[in-house]
Design an enzyme around this catalytic site. Structure first.
Site, short mmCIF file in Angstrom:
data_model
loop_
_atom_site.label_atom_id
_atom_site.label_comp_id
_atom_site.label_asym_id
_atom_site.label_seq_id
_atom_site.Cartn_x
_atom_site.Cartn_y
_atom_site.Cartn_z
N SER A 273 0.60 -1.08 -0.08
CA SER A 273 -0.05 0.05 -0.06
C SER A 273 0.73 1.26 0.06
CB SER A 273 -0.94 0.12 1.11
OG SER A 273 -0.27 -0.10 2.24
N HIS A 303 -1.90 -8.63 2.27
CA HIS A 303 -1.82 -7.69 2.83
C HIS A 303 -2.91 -7.14 3.80
CE1 HIS A 303 0.19 -3.81 3.50
NE2 HIS A 303 -0.23 -3.26 2.47
N HIS A 349 6.44 -12.91 8.07
CA HIS A 349 6.58 -11.31 7.75
C HIS A 349 7.66 -11.30 6.72
CE1 HIS A 349 6.96 -7.01 7.73
NE2 HIS A 349 5.57 -7.07 8.08
N ARG A 358 3.70 -4.53 16.98
CA ARG A 358 2.43 -4.27 16.66
C ARG A 358 1.56 -5.22 17.37
NH1 ARG A 358 1.96 -3.04 10.47
NH2 ARG A 358 3.02 -5.32 10.74
N ASP A 404 -1.63 -8.88 11.98
CA ASP A 404 -2.82 -9.39 11.79
C ASP A 404 -3.29 -10.72 12.78
OD1 ASP A 404 -3.01 -8.00 9.46
OD2 ASP A 404 -1.60 -9.06 8.58
#
Length: 467
Positions: A273, A303, A349, A358, A404
């Site tokens: 993105s 993504h 990742h 995160r 995620d």
């Protein structure tokens, strides 16, 4: 130096090089300086900094390129410049040199809140400086004042069938905002290249400001939540977004949204993105067109759509082995996923080789606000089991969880269980990083991107007579 600050710096030495300048700026900067005014002050010095860096280092080699990188999606290929965030394989993301825990400690918060405000993170991305509480408040008000979307965009969204994926609707609406682009108008009027950043800044501010109304309208149209309430200029960005989604009275959800928008905002310049926004923007497409393209990349299952896939996998696991399954039962389910030729969603990742910070930030939030939630407990159970299984199976260079693996569980806990909408929230957040990058690309005169490509035959010819 006050005792609490001394204690913080002593316990976390990494704050020494980043926190002190930021704290000094927050206490001494003029209260009347807006984000655009501060940016205008910074641009000339940064232009000279880039010139000096290129003059000194421009002809130096910067890492080898191997053929596998061309065939492997340019993985790890140094090819971009973006000062807003850098992703370290071992440490994780830093926003302008600050880790997520440092941002949580230093960035201004809402009254009564404990999570950083995304407004403050955007200021940090744009300027490299921690804003004052007053500057963040003024930024919230500015975005609220810009938040209305044109009637024709409302009509576009209202005419979309509810079966059209929310991300498709999101992309349509953002692209349509190009109708009123300040940059497009300025370019047609012959604005100087040196001034490109000004209308790009205005478009970027309008873009970010209008996203809650767009997202809220999509959510209520698709999931039948009734009439959209008005933006409250006295509230912060996350609170207004939560209200538009129907969760404004839930303090825990509002706090989660502040954290969510902050940690999802940027992740270096090379993810799909971020890079799409930069690439399309390099053609001097305005921020609405550039970010509309970025959203289409974010919508992919590799993504932003991955958080939805994680929750689907967790639900299927619960349905098959129960909510309070043993470690052995969970292990067996994980192995069955791998043996079926599928991946464990939320793990691995492209860059990271440790647990995504995160993920850690969200886990700490869950331990504070929902420690007994069964889905959260399952996520923790999986965290204890999956890395060893992936290493044993030889399935991943990085067997650790990414962002995620956790986000959908938190949203579900507070009642936002419509998984198709999760990537829209990711999209709202990612606008912060893409917009900041577009502003600086226009300020620094970044050129049109045009990397060189090769055919397989050309590669074979290059190495034909080489040992």
């Amino acid at each position: 130096m006050a005792a609490p600050v001394r204690s913080l710096l002593k316990s976390r030495p990494s704050l020494l090089r980043t926190a002190v300048p930021a704290i000094r700026f927050s206490s001494t900067s003029s209260k009347s300086v807006s984000l655009k005014e501060r940016l205008a002050e910074l641009i000339p010095a940064e232009i000279e900094n880039v010139k000096a860096t290129r003059a000194e280092h421009g002809k130096k080699a910067f890492g080898p390129v191997v053929v596998d990188q061309l065939y492997g999606g340019m993985r790890g290929l140094p090819a971009l410049i973006w000062d807003g965030s850098v992703l370290d394989a071992e440490e994780g993301i830093r926003f302008r040199g600050k880790t997520i825990p440092e941002c949580q400690a230093l960035l201004p918060k809402a009254p009564g809140g404990s999570e950083p405000l995304p407004e403050a993170l955007f200021w940090l991305l744009v300027t490299g400086e921690v804003p004052t509480q007053e500057q963040v408040t003024e930024l919230s008000k500015d975005w609220a004042a810009r938040s209305a979307i044109p009637e024709f965009v409302e009509e576009i969204l209202d005419r979309c069938p509810p079966t059209l994926h929310p991300m498709s609707q999101f992309s349509l609406a953002v692209t349509a905002l190009n109708h009123d682009s300040a940059f497009a108008k300025a370019y047609q009027a012959g604005v100087s290249k040196k001034e490109y950043w000004g209308p790009t800044f205005e478009d970027s501010m309008d873009l970010i400001a209008k996203l809650p109304n767009i997202a809220g309208r999509i959510y209520r149209n698709v999931f039948g939540q009734g009439k959209l309430p008005a933006i409250d200029p006295s509230k912060d960005y996350s609170h207004n977004l939560a209200t538009l989604l129907g969760f404004g009275e839930n303090h825990g959800f509002v706090e989660l949204l502040r954290l969510y928008l902050t940690i999802h905002s940027d992740h270096e310049g090379g993810n799909v993105s971020a890079h799409t926004g930069k690439l399309v923007g390099s053609a001097l497409s305005d921020p609405f067109l550039a970010y509309g393209a970025a959203l289409n990349g974010l919508a992919g299952p590799l993504h932003g759509l991955a958080n939805q896939e994680v929750l689907i996998w967790l639900r299927k696991m619960q349905a098959k082995i129960g909510e309070d399954a043993s470690d052995e039962a969970v292990k067996e389910y994980i192995w069955s996923t791998l043996k079926a030729g599928q991946v464990v969603p939320g793990y691995g990742h492209a860059v990271l080789r440790k647990t995504d910070p995160r993920y850690t930030a969200q886990r700490e939030f869950a331990l504070k606000h929902l420690p007994e939630d069964k889905l959260f407990k399952l996520v923790g159970q999986i965290y204890n089991l999956v890395p060893d299984i992936l290493l044993e199976a030889g399935k991943a260079k990085n067997p650790w969880p990414n962002v995620d693996a956790h986000s959908g569980v938190l949203l579900t806990y507070y009642g936002l269980d419509q998984m198709q909408f999760y990537t829209v929230l990711f999209g709202v957040s990612r606008a912060f990083g893409v917009a900041a990058q577009l502003i600086w690309d226009r300020a620094l005169g970044a050129p049109l991107e045009r990397p060189k490509s090769y055919s397989t035959a050309a590669i074979q010819k290059i190495f034909k007579d080489k040992s």
